[in-house]
Design a protein around this motif. Structure first.
Motif, PDB file in Angstrom:
ATOM      1  N   ARG A  94     -82.760  41.442 -16.498  1.00 21.80           N
ATOM      2  CA  ARG A  94     -84.205  41.264 -16.554  1.00 21.80           C
ATOM      3  C   ARG A  94     -84.498  40.058 -17.447  1.00 21.80           C
ATOM      4  NH1 ARG A  94     -87.528  46.529 -17.935  1.00 21.80           N
ATOM      5  NH2 ARG A  94     -89.177  45.208 -17.085  1.00 21.80           N
ATOM      6  N   PRO A  95     -85.375  39.161 -17.020  1.00 22.68           N
ATOM      7  CA  PRO A  95     -85.657  37.973 -17.837  1.00 22.68           C
ATOM      8  C   PRO A  95     -86.305  38.361 -19.161  1.00 22.68           C
ATOM      9  CG  PRO A  95     -87.208  38.138 -16.019  1.00 22.68           C
ATOM     10  CD  PRO A  95     -86.174  39.187 -15.785  1.00 22.68           C
ATOM     11  N   GLN A  96     -85.840  37.766 -20.235  1.00 21.82           N
ATOM     12  CA  GLN A  96     -86.394  38.043 -21.550  1.00 21.82           C
ATOM     13  C   GLN A  96     -87.381  36.943 -21.942  1.00 21.82           C
ATOM     14  OE1 GLN A  96     -84.144  39.249 -24.891  1.00 21.82           O
ATOM     15  NE2 GLN A  96     -82.631  40.416 -23.724  1.00 21.82           N
ATOM     16  N   SER A  97     -88.500  37.362 -22.483  1.00 16.69           N
ATOM     17  CA  SER A  97     -89.470  36.408 -23.021  1.00 16.69           C
ATOM     18  C   SER A  97     -89.279  36.305 -24.532  1.00 16.69           C
ATOM     19  CB  SER A  97     -90.894  36.873 -22.718  1.00 16.69           C
ATOM     20  OG  SER A  97     -91.174  38.088 -23.408  1.00 16.69           O
ATOM     21  N   ILE A  98     -89.963  35.359 -25.149  1.00 19.95           N
ATOM     22  CA  ILE A  98     -89.919  35.247 -26.607  1.00 19.95           C
ATOM     23  C   ILE A  98     -90.417  36.545 -27.238  1.00 19.95           C
ATOM     24  CG2 ILE A  98     -90.939  34.040 -28.584  1.00 19.95           C
ATOM     25  CD1 ILE A  98     -90.969  31.510 -26.795  1.00 19.95           C
ATOM     26  N   ALA A  99     -91.463  37.134 -26.647  1.00 20.67           N
ATOM     27  CA  ALA A  99     -92.034  38.368 -27.196  1.00 20.67           C
ATOM     28  C   ALA A  99     -91.065  39.531 -27.092  1.00 20.67           C
ATOM     29  CB  ALA A  99     -93.345  38.699 -26.489  1.00 20.67           C
ATOM     30  N   THR A 100     -90.414  39.711 -25.936  1.00 17.13           N
ATOM     31  CA  THR A 100     -89.504  40.854 -25.785  1.00 17.13           C
ATOM     32  C   THR A 100     -88.277  40.710 -26.684  1.00 17.13           C
ATOM     33  OG1 THR A 100     -88.450  39.794 -23.858  1.00 17.13           O
ATOM     34  CG2 THR A 100     -90.231  41.337 -23.429  1.00 17.13           C
ATOM     35  N   ARG A 101     -87.815  39.472 -26.889  1.00 14.23           N
ATOM     36  CA  ARG A 101     -86.687  39.272 -27.812  1.00 14.23           C
ATOM     37  C   ARG A 101     -87.103  39.598 -29.236  1.00 14.23           C
ATOM     38  NH1 ARG A 101     -85.374  34.930 -24.255  1.00 14.23           N
ATOM     39  NH2 ARG A 101     -86.680  33.490 -25.447  1.00 14.23           N
ATOM     40  N   TYR A 102     -88.283  39.130 -29.627  1.00 13.62           N
ATOM     41  CA  TYR A 102     -88.753  39.333 -31.000  1.00 13.62           C
ATOM     42  C   TYR A 102     -89.043  40.810 -31.265  1.00 13.62           C
ATOM     43  CZ  TYR A 102     -90.582  37.367 -35.338  1.00 13.62           C
ATOM     44  OH  TYR A 102     -90.751  37.006 -36.643  1.00 13.62           O
ATOM     45  N   LEU A 103     -89.847  41.425 -30.401  1.00 11.96           N
ATOM     46  CA  LEU A 103     -90.225  42.819 -30.603  1.00 11.96           C
ATOM     47  C   LEU A 103     -89.067  43.776 -30.338  1.00 11.96           C
ATOM     48  CD1 LEU A 103     -93.745  42.669 -28.910  1.00 11.96           C
ATOM     49  CD2 LEU A 103     -93.252  42.722 -31.367  1.00 11.96           C
ATOM     50  N   GLY A 104     -88.052  43.297 -29.600  1.00 12.02           N
ATOM     51  CA  GLY A 104     -86.868  44.105 -29.328  1.00 12.02           C
ATOM     52  C   GLY A 104     -85.774  43.906 -30.343  1.00 12.02           C
ATOM     53  N   TYR A 105     -86.138  43.502 -31.557  1.00 10.82           N
ATOM     54  CA  TYR A 105     -85.184  43.341 -32.653  1.00 10.82           C
ATOM     55  C   TYR A 105     -84.057  42.375 -32.288  1.00 10.82           C
ATOM     56  CZ  TYR A 105     -87.523  47.089 -35.188  1.00 10.82           C
ATOM     57  OH  TYR A 105     -88.449  47.837 -35.860  1.00 10.82           O
ATOM     58  N   GLY A 106     -84.445  41.226 -31.764  1.00  9.65           N
ATOM     59  CA  GLY A 106     -83.459  40.177 -31.495  1.00  9.65           C
ATOM     60  C   GLY A 106     -82.468  40.521 -30.410  1.00  9.65           C
ATOM     61  N   GLY A 107     -82.931  41.241 -29.380  1.00 11.22           N
ATOM     62  CA  GLY A 107     -82.040  41.573 -28.273  1.00 11.22           C
ATOM     63  C   GLY A 107     -81.421  42.947 -28.363  1.00 11.22           C
ATOM     64  N   HIS A 108     -81.818  43.757 -29.369  1.00 13.84           N
ATOM     65  CA  HIS A 108     -81.275  45.104 -29.507  1.00 13.84           C
ATOM     66  C   HIS A 108     -82.002  46.116 -28.626  1.00 13.84           C
ATOM     67  CE1 HIS A 108     -79.562  43.320 -33.202  1.00 13.84           C
ATOM     68  NE2 HIS A 108     -78.626  44.223 -33.061  1.00 13.84           N
ATOM     69  N   GLY A 109     -83.089  45.713 -28.006  1.00 10.71           N
ATOM     70  CA  GLY A 109     -83.831  46.627 -27.150  1.00 10.71           C
ATOM     71  C   GLY A 109     -83.054  46.977 -25.890  1.00 10.71           C
ATOM     72  N   PHE A 110     -83.389  48.118 -25.312  1.00 13.47           N
ATOM     73  CA  PHE A 110     -82.712  48.599 -24.116  1.00 13.47           C
ATOM     74  C   PHE A 110     -83.357  48.081 -22.841  1.00 13.47           C
ATOM     75  CE2 PHE A 110     -82.928  52.183 -20.949  1.00 13.47           C
ATOM     76  CZ  PHE A 110     -81.672  51.968 -20.404  1.00 13.47           C
ATOM     77  N   ALA A 111     -84.677  48.044 -22.800  1.00 17.67           N
ATOM     78  CA  ALA A 111     -85.393  47.722 -21.565  1.00 17.67           C
ATOM     79  C   ALA A 111     -85.030  46.345 -21.021  1.00 17.67           C
ATOM     80  CB  ALA A 111     -86.905  47.822 -21.792  1.00 17.67           C
ATOM     81  N   PHE A 112     -84.835  45.367 -21.913  1.00 23.20           N
ATOM     82  CA  PHE A 112     -84.560  44.000 -21.462  1.00 23.20           C
ATOM     83  C   PHE A 112     -83.143  43.545 -21.834  1.00 23.20           C
ATOM     84  CE2 PHE A 112     -89.110  44.195 -21.373  1.00 23.20           C
ATOM     85  CZ  PHE A 112     -89.468  43.403 -20.298  1.00 23.20           C
TER      86      PHE A 112
END
Length: 512
Positions: free
Chosen positions: A101-119
């Protein structure tokens, strides 16, 4: 005069860039066969064609250029998919090529630098978290343990409607549904509620709203690299402030759970935070979960589940108000199966096929996330077209659900299309039928589908059983709900659903 000279030079440069890009694209097309698409403008590509409702804009482009087309948002290439047949190619035949799934600046930031599951990228960490979701967090056993929470929150919502009915007061249905769903998810996740106007509940609610809005806000820096270090829209500053607020609150909750664990918690039902903390301490686990993983996962649960589930209920109620024939048929079914002496329960839904069909028909016409996002990780060929690696993919499930080749009178609200000759529901909504994809499909389909359906179907059935909703605010028959959509990537309603609840049955004495 000097200003005029600079203006002329700028225009010449702009036109030259435009012609050069088109020349090179035509040269490349001689060796590779890309999907068709409209002519791109310099720098912005096709951004000007998107408008305020991307799923509508993409649908209109597909009618002109076909079921698979190519566009460019800034410097980022995208493929637009608008038919069930093409969706099947991307989501099943070539699923692994589009498992990112494409990551945006927001999803990377709010997802703790890529630690999120959704993206998260498709790989060992994502597979571990998906397995964890399905076996521990959102399994039938876990959802069964959380049944009292769901039941309490639905009953609390019905009580609110009952009080409003007695006081002859209208209610913002969508707003109250979002609070109810938020309470369910927060209580399941961290044993907290987000209702109330003061203290922690208000803080949590504001945090969830801020995070959700920032995640879907358009950011030009995601598409034009020149702006990545400029923060032209001030989004970077807002992301930093919101992330710090969210992280501070999450850290408080994590520490509280750790302290409670050191004490004796007895046989009480564990929430998702408890389960995640236990797994993080398991030395034999396939992957070590850090605090950042846990906090990012909890954030994903809130972001993915709260608004979309509540919106599914809101659209369903709006359709029922506008279709009294369907409402009567649903109510007759409930009265026949459940009666009028007890409140409909989650376990009754299997015996209410028409209610299930109503929810399916609503999600066909009003999928709360109308576009599936994917990204190609390798070059591949689909329907004779070359799809380059690193291309974003928009699968327009809003358009797919209205395809006249698969749906008779696709714009009509007709739940009977989901009922077979034996009176049972047909067409699964978990991604096996590619003309109906409200929760996505395949590996990256929504893991919370079961929870969302349980909440939507049970809540709608209880409201149908106990209340009439009058939009004119005085209990009179007549009038229709405005079904216009709000702009954006999520299918919010343009106008809030504000109704006067008129009690048909008092829900409180019906509770067992």
């Amino acid at each position: 005069m000097e200003l005029l000279s600079y203006t002329i030079l700028f225009l010449i440069s702009l036109v030259s860039t435009f012609l050069a890009l088109n020349f090179f694209s035509k040269t490349r097309a001689k060796t590779r066969h890309y999907p068709p698409g409209p002519l791109a403008l310099p720098i912005i590509g096709h951004m000007h064609l998107f408008g305020s409702s991307p799923h509508h804009a993409l649908y209109n482009l597909a009618k002109r250029y076909g079921e698979i087309i190519s566009i460019r948002l800034g410097s980022v290439p995208y493929i637009i998919v608008s038919s069930p047949e093409a969706a099947r190619e991307f989501l099943r035949t070539h699923e692994l090529a589009f498992a990112y799934r494409p990551q945006s600046i927001a999803t990377r930031y709010l997802g703790y630098g890529g630690h999120g599951f959704a993206f998260a990228p498709y790989g060992p960490y994502w597979k571990f978290m998906k397995k964890l979701c399905m076996s521990e967090l959102l399994s039938g056993r876990s959802l069964g343990n959380f049944l009292p929470i769901k039941r309490e929150e639905i009953q609390g919502f019905l009580q609110l409607l009952s009080i409003a009915s007695a006081d002859n007061k209208s209610v913002n249905i969508g707003e109250e549904l979002q609070l109810m769903v938020g309470n369910v998810i927060w209580r399941m996740s961290m044993s907290r509620r987000c209702s109330g106007n003061e203290g922690e509940a208000k803080e949590i609610r504001m945090l969830v709203n801020d995070v959700s809005k920032l995640q879907i806000e358009f950011n030009i820096a995601d598409y034009i690299g020149f702006f990545r270090n400029i923060d032209l829209q001030g989004l970077g500053k807002r992301l930093e402030v919101t992330h710090q607020r969210f992280d501070k609150k999450m850290e408080e909750i994590v520490r509280e759970h750790e302290e409670k664990k050191e004490k004796e918690r007895g046989e009480s039902v564990k929430d998702l935070m408890d389960i995640l903390l236990e797994i993080s301490e398991d030395e034999s686990a396939d992957m070590k979960l850090t605090r950042e993983h846990i906090k990012a996962f909890i954030r994903d649960i809130f972001g993915a589940g709260t608004a979309t589930t509540a919106l599914g209920m809101e659209w369903t109620l709006a359709e029922l108000i506008n279709n009294p024939r369907v409402l009567k048929k649903a109510r007759d079914e409930i009265d026949s199966v459940v009666g009028k002496h007890r409140l409909v329960q989650e376990s009754d839904i299997l015996n209410l096929p028409y209610m299930q069909a109503i929810v399916k028909e609503t999600l066909r016409l009003h999928p709360t996330d109308p576009i599936i996002l994917r990204e190609s990780i390798q070059d591949c060929k689909i329907n004779g077209y070359d799809i380059p690696a690193k291309s974003g993919v928009f699968i327009n499930i809003w358009a797919v659900g209205r395809d006249p080749n698969h749906w008779e009178n696709p714009l009509d609200f007709h739940p009977e299309r989901f009922i077979d000759e034996n009176g049972q529901t047909q067409i699964d909504l978990r991604g096996q039928h590619y003309h109906f994809l409200p929760f996505g499909s395949g590996r990256r389909g929504c893991p919370g589908t079961t929870l969302a359906l349980q909440l939507i179907e049970t809540t709608i059935a209880a409201m149908v059983q106990c209340f009439n909703l009058k939009i004119d605010g005085n209990g009179e028959e007549g009038g229709t709900v405005d079904m216009s959509e709000a702009p954006g990537l999520t299918l919010y309603r343009a106008q809030p659903l504000i109704c006067l609840p008129v009690a048909r049955l008092d829900p409180l004495p019906l509770v067992e």
